[in-house]
Design a protein around this motif. Sequence first.
Motif, PDB file in Angstrom:
ATOM      1  N   GLU A 107       0.812  -1.221   0.000  1.00 45.53           N
ATOM      2  CA  GLU A 107       0.000   0.000   0.000  1.00 45.53           C
ATOM      3  C   GLU A 107       0.842   1.266   0.000  1.00 45.53           C
ATOM      4  O   GLU A 107       0.390   2.321  -0.463  1.00 45.53           O
ATOM      5  N   LYS A 108       2.057   1.185   0.515  1.00 44.04           N
ATOM      6  CA  LYS A 108       2.922   2.363   0.587  1.00 44.04           C
ATOM      7  C   LYS A 108       3.648   2.648  -0.732  1.00 44.04           C
ATOM      8  O   LYS A 108       4.273   3.700  -0.873  1.00 44.04           O
ATOM      9  N   VAL A 109       3.590   1.698  -1.654  1.00 45.74           N
ATOM     10  CA  VAL A 109       4.301   1.850  -2.936  1.00 45.74           C
ATOM     11  C   VAL A 109       3.268   1.905  -4.060  1.00 45.74           C
ATOM     12  O   VAL A 109       2.595   0.908  -4.350  1.00 45.74           O
ATOM     13  N   GLY A 110       3.146   3.067  -4.672  1.00 46.11           N
ATOM     14  CA  GLY A 110       2.223   3.206  -5.795  1.00 46.11           C
ATOM     15  C   GLY A 110       2.835   2.668  -7.085  1.00 46.11           C
ATOM     16  O   GLY A 110       4.021   2.309  -7.158  1.00 46.11           O
ATOM     17  N   GLU A 111       2.034   2.647  -8.149  1.00 43.88           N
ATOM     18  CA  GLU A 111       2.502   2.127  -9.440  1.00 43.88           C
ATOM     19  C   GLU A 111       3.661   2.958  -9.986  1.00 43.88           C
ATOM     20  O   GLU A 111       4.636   2.417 -10.519  1.00 43.88           O
ATOM     21  N   ALA A 112       3.560   4.278  -9.876  1.00 42.20           N
ATOM     22  CA  ALA A 112       4.613   5.154 -10.391  1.00 42.20           C
ATOM     23  C   ALA A 112       5.922   4.902  -9.660  1.00 42.20           C
ATOM     24  O   ALA A 112       7.007   4.836 -10.268  1.00 42.20           O
ATOM     25  N   GLU A 113       5.857   4.748  -8.337  1.00 43.18           N
ATOM     26  CA  GLU A 113       7.070   4.504  -7.559  1.00 43.18           C
ATOM     27  C   GLU A 113       7.644   3.123  -7.877  1.00 43.18           C
ATOM     28  O   GLU A 113       8.861   2.957  -7.969  1.00 43.18           O
ATOM     29  N   LEU A 114       6.752   2.142  -8.065  1.00 43.05           N
ATOM     30  CA  LEU A 114       7.222   0.793  -8.407  1.00 43.05           C
ATOM     31  C   LEU A 114       7.969   0.798  -9.736  1.00 43.05           C
ATOM     32  O   LEU A 114       9.026   0.183  -9.872  1.00 43.05           O
ATOM     33  N   LEU A 115       7.430   1.531 -10.703  1.00 42.60           N
ATOM     34  CA  LEU A 115       8.096   1.631 -11.998  1.00 42.60           C
ATOM     35  C   LEU A 115       9.435   2.344 -11.857  1.00 42.60           C
ATOM     36  O   LEU A 115      10.437   1.935 -12.465  1.00 42.60           O
ATOM     37  N   PHE A 116       9.476   3.410 -11.063  1.00 44.35           N
ATOM     38  CA  PHE A 116      10.735   4.136 -10.827  1.00 44.35           C
ATOM     39  C   PHE A 116      11.792   3.219 -10.221  1.00 44.35           C
ATOM     40  O   PHE A 116      12.945   3.181 -10.676  1.00 44.35           O
ATOM     41  N   LEU A 117      11.417   2.457  -9.204  1.00 42.91           N
ATOM     42  CA  LEU A 117      12.374   1.570  -8.529  1.00 42.91           C
ATOM     43  C   LEU A 117      12.879   0.479  -9.470  1.00 42.91           C
ATOM     44  O   LEU A 117      14.088   0.212  -9.570  1.00 42.91           O
ATOM     45  N   ALA A 118      11.946  -0.163 -10.176  1.00 42.67           N
ATOM     46  CA  ALA A 118      12.333  -1.264 -11.067  1.00 42.67           C
ATOM     47  C   ALA A 118      13.191  -0.758 -12.222  1.00 42.67           C
ATOM     48  O   ALA A 118      14.207  -1.366 -12.577  1.00 42.67           O
ATOM     49  N   ALA A 119      12.808   0.362 -12.840  1.00 47.27           N
ATOM     50  CA  ALA A 119      13.556   0.889 -13.983  1.00 47.27           C
ATOM     51  C   ALA A 119      14.931   1.382 -13.560  1.00 47.27           C
ATOM     52  O   ALA A 119      15.925   1.167 -14.280  1.00 47.27           O
TER      53      ALA A 119
ATOM     54  N   ARG B  53      21.016  -1.235  -5.508  1.00 49.67           N
ATOM     55  CA  ARG B  53      20.737  -0.353  -4.380  1.00 49.67           C
ATOM     56  C   ARG B  53      20.344   1.022  -4.936  1.00 49.67           C
ATOM     57  O   ARG B  53      21.121   1.655  -5.665  1.00 49.67           O
ATOM     58  N   ILE B  54      19.121   1.465  -4.598  1.00 43.21           N
ATOM     59  CA  ILE B  54      18.605   2.754  -5.053  1.00 43.21           C
ATOM     60  C   ILE B  54      18.263   3.588  -3.818  1.00 43.21           C
ATOM     61  O   ILE B  54      17.342   3.225  -3.062  1.00 43.21           O
ATOM     62  N   HIS B  55      19.022   4.701  -3.620  1.00 41.20           N
ATOM     63  CA  HIS B  55      18.797   5.554  -2.442  1.00 41.20           C
ATOM     64  C   HIS B  55      18.781   4.717  -1.154  1.00 41.20           C
ATOM     65  O   HIS B  55      17.869   4.835  -0.322  1.00 41.20           O
ATOM     66  N   ASP B  56      19.769   3.864  -1.005  1.00 47.38           N
ATOM     67  CA  ASP B  56      19.911   2.983   0.168  1.00 47.38           C
ATOM     68  C   ASP B  56      18.768   1.982   0.315  1.00 47.38           C
ATOM     69  O   ASP B  56      18.600   1.375   1.390  1.00 47.38           O
ATOM     70  N   ARG B  57      17.979   1.821  -0.750  1.00 42.10           N
ATOM     71  CA  ARG B  57      16.929   0.802  -0.726  1.00 42.10           C
ATOM     72  C   ARG B  57      17.440  -0.414  -1.489  1.00 42.10           C
ATOM     73  O   ARG B  57      17.815  -0.320  -2.665  1.00 42.10           O
ATOM     74  N   ARG B  58      17.484  -1.563  -0.816  1.00 41.33           N
ATOM     75  CA  ARG B  58      17.995  -2.790  -1.418  1.00 41.33           C
ATOM     76  C   ARG B  58      16.868  -3.476  -2.205  1.00 41.33           C
ATOM     77  O   ARG B  58      15.851  -3.866  -1.627  1.00 41.33           O
ATOM     78  N   LEU B  59      17.088  -3.586  -3.512  1.00 37.84           N
ATOM     79  CA  LEU B  59      16.040  -4.111  -4.390  1.00 37.84           C
ATOM     80  C   LEU B  59      16.486  -5.390  -5.089  1.00 37.84           C
ATOM     81  O   LEU B  59      17.662  -5.525  -5.476  1.00 37.84           O
ATOM     82  N   LEU B  60      15.563  -6.286  -5.253  1.00 39.30           N
ATOM     83  CA  LEU B  60      15.752  -7.488  -6.065  1.00 39.30           C
ATOM     84  C   LEU B  60      14.701  -7.468  -7.165  1.00 39.30           C
ATOM     85  O   LEU B  60      13.506  -7.226  -6.897  1.00 39.30           O
ATOM     86  N   CYS B  61      15.121  -7.721  -8.407  1.00 34.33           N
ATOM     87  CA  CYS B  61      14.190  -7.814  -9.536  1.00 34.33           C
ATOM     88  C   CYS B  61      14.479  -9.106 -10.277  1.00 34.33           C
ATOM     89  O   CYS B  61      15.619  -9.323 -10.723  1.00 34.33           O
ATOM     90  N   GLY B  62      13.485  -9.944 -10.417  1.00 37.84           N
ATOM     91  CA  GLY B  62      13.723 -11.205 -11.114  1.00 37.84           C
ATOM     92  C   GLY B  62      12.526 -12.124 -11.047  1.00 37.84           C
ATOM     93  O   GLY B  62      11.403 -11.703 -10.769  1.00 37.84           O
ATOM     94  N   ASN B  63      12.787 -13.426 -11.266  1.00 35.58           N
ATOM     95  CA  ASN B  63      11.697 -14.400 -11.241  1.00 35.58           C
ATOM     96  C   ASN B  63      11.525 -15.001  -9.855  1.00 35.58           C
ATOM     97  O   ASN B  63      12.260 -14.669  -8.921  1.00 35.58           O
ATOM     98  N   GLU B  64      10.579 -15.889  -9.725  1.00 37.79           N
ATOM     99  CA  GLU B  64      10.270 -16.467  -8.417  1.00 37.79           C
ATOM    100  C   GLU B  64      11.457 -17.236  -7.839  1.00 37.79           C
ATOM    101  O   GLU B  64      11.736 -17.153  -6.639  1.00 37.79           O
ATOM    102  N   LYS B  65      12.151 -17.987  -8.689  1.00 39.51           N
ATOM    103  CA  LYS B  65      13.287 -18.772  -8.207  1.00 39.51           C
ATOM    104  C   LYS B  65      14.385 -17.865  -7.665  1.00 39.51           C
ATOM    105  O   LYS B  65      15.028 -18.172  -6.667  1.00 39.51           O
ATOM    106  N   PHE B  66      14.587 -16.733  -8.350  1.00 36.93           N
ATOM    107  CA  PHE B  66      15.617 -15.796  -7.911  1.00 36.93           C
ATOM    108  C   PHE B  66      15.268 -15.210  -6.546  1.00 36.93           C
ATOM    109  O   PHE B  66      16.117 -15.120  -5.650  1.00 36.93           O
TER     110      PHE B  66
END
Length: 635
Positions: free
Chosen positions: A343-355, A397-410
């Motif tokens: 709920e704290k992450v909107g679609e626009a923010e999700l796209l920003f983080l992933a991109a 790492r984006i603005h000290d936020r640790r992100l993982l992007c990938g498939n379920e196994k990853f």
Amino acid sequence: MIKKINDFLAGLPMTIIAGIFLLMDLVPHLANPSGGGNAHPSFLPFDPAWVTVVICGIPLLYLAVWRIIHNPGIRKISSALLICIAMFAAIAIGDLFAAGEVVFIMAVGALLEEATTRRAKKGLKNLLSLAPAKGRRLKDGKEEMIPAEKIQPGDILRILPGETVPADGIILRGETSVDQSVMTGESLPVDKSAGEEVFCGTINCFGSVDISVTKAGEDSSLQKLIRMVQDAENKQAPTQRLADKAASYLVPVALLIAVLSYVFTGNIITAVTVLVVFCPCALVLATPTAVMAAIGQATRHGVIIKSGEALEKMGKVDTIAFDKTGTLTYGRLNVSDILSFDEKVGEAELLFLAASAESRSEHPLGKAIVTCAREKNVPLTEPSDFRMTTGRGIFARIHDRRLLCGNEKFLAKNGVPVDDGIQPALQRLRAQGKASVLVAENQKCIGVIGLSDVLRPEAEDMVYCLSAMHIRSVLLTGDSKQAAGYFAEQTGITSVCPELLPEEKVQNIENLQSTGYTVCMIGDGVNDAPALKAADVSVAMGSMGSDIAVEAADIALMSDNLARIPYLKRLSDVTVRTIKFCITLSMCINFAAIILSLMQVLTPTTGALVHNAGSCLVVLIAAFSPQAASARVSS
């Protein structure tokens, strides 16, 4: 030597010269109709029709003799033989104009037909160029480059990023993504790891892998693909001309009527007149003229038809088989869904983080996400830390936020659970044939980005128009069952065959043909080439499609506009109807001329003029009917 002389005489320049001399002989006949068959210009010491007889008669005589020697059975009797008999009969009674007229009309017909059927066949050469020349073999712990023809089953090969796989094999070590569109037509590179199969001719996109060769050289998948194109090419013998098919009946009937007319009238002139007016020149001219007119009209609408045979066959098609990627779709990935699970992450923010996280990625899915963000003017941030696991996903790492992007196994490997609340969304995306990139932060999956190929906007209307014309549509694709089913539902196609390799597409087409369907195949990729060749007639997407597909196909859509398919079908239908009408008309004219000949109203000279007028009438109808029809069907 004889063939060279024959080809020279049958060429356009000499045919034009023959026409000029025949016209010179026609003028005194028109000025003095009662002058008989020997009338010719006073300023020439010989009858100019002799020039026409020699120029146009020798190639025709050569063709008639060649067919008698080489053709089997009844096919030895051809339209060329009938016209040669009429030519010699007219010469025997001294009517050179009649002799020259029938052979000249046939020469014009041959030139028209040649102009409609000439096509270059370079596709096989392009396909051969895909075969890799060398491979990197591992032997005794060392790498060595060896020619592809020396690779044997059991060899261990190392494939670096960007290299073409030189043989079929099983991955022993490493993970990567492989672009295997050359074999399956799939729009997405396929992630591969140890134990999975790779095919010759496919491209290793990322990681280095070691493979154990299972099939090499002539046994490899690519060589099998090449052989299928060759075999299909060899099976496609040119269609016999209708005049030659009818000649086996026309020649005996013409000779019988001529002999009977001589027996009952005692007039050799009547017998020769029957032979002259019986010649199937209008029948020979009708098909190539109508086809040339239709091809010219189609070209103006961005449809390149390579042969008259293809146009005729398109008029008989009742089933059209489509490839998916690059044909019904554009063949490029777009972000289709942005779903947030936090709920704290909107679609626009999700796209920003992933991109931002994927901005350094070379994977097609990552590139598509970055492209989407830029198109939406989303400002991206350079990751301060970036690590990629080939074929699985990335850490950034984006603005000290640790992100993982990938498939379920990853995500699972990195300790991020994909709980039951997320599964329905993933299943829905899979059911629509879409790829999914999961985004996780702080050991929690916060969203998913769905990516899909893009359906061409005109695809649905095209299928509807074909259905209204009682044309069956079939989808033949190498994509998954879910992707194929989703796009088939979007377009209205009810018959779907997914997960097909090139040889399986060919088998499906042959199965349709064996049940009585006349099949047109429409595709764009290298993997479609065998199916394009196996179909009764084939259409390639010319603008975006591969050179091999375009060369393998009979027809190319230069604008990649699927709306041209119904136009092409309607134009073909009109052309076939025009050809049938012209053939019927020509036979009626011949029948009337025979009656007049038996009544001794016509002589060989006047019979030749009537014959010529009938041929011109047929040519005019054949030439202008497709033009008028094209204006109607394109509106």
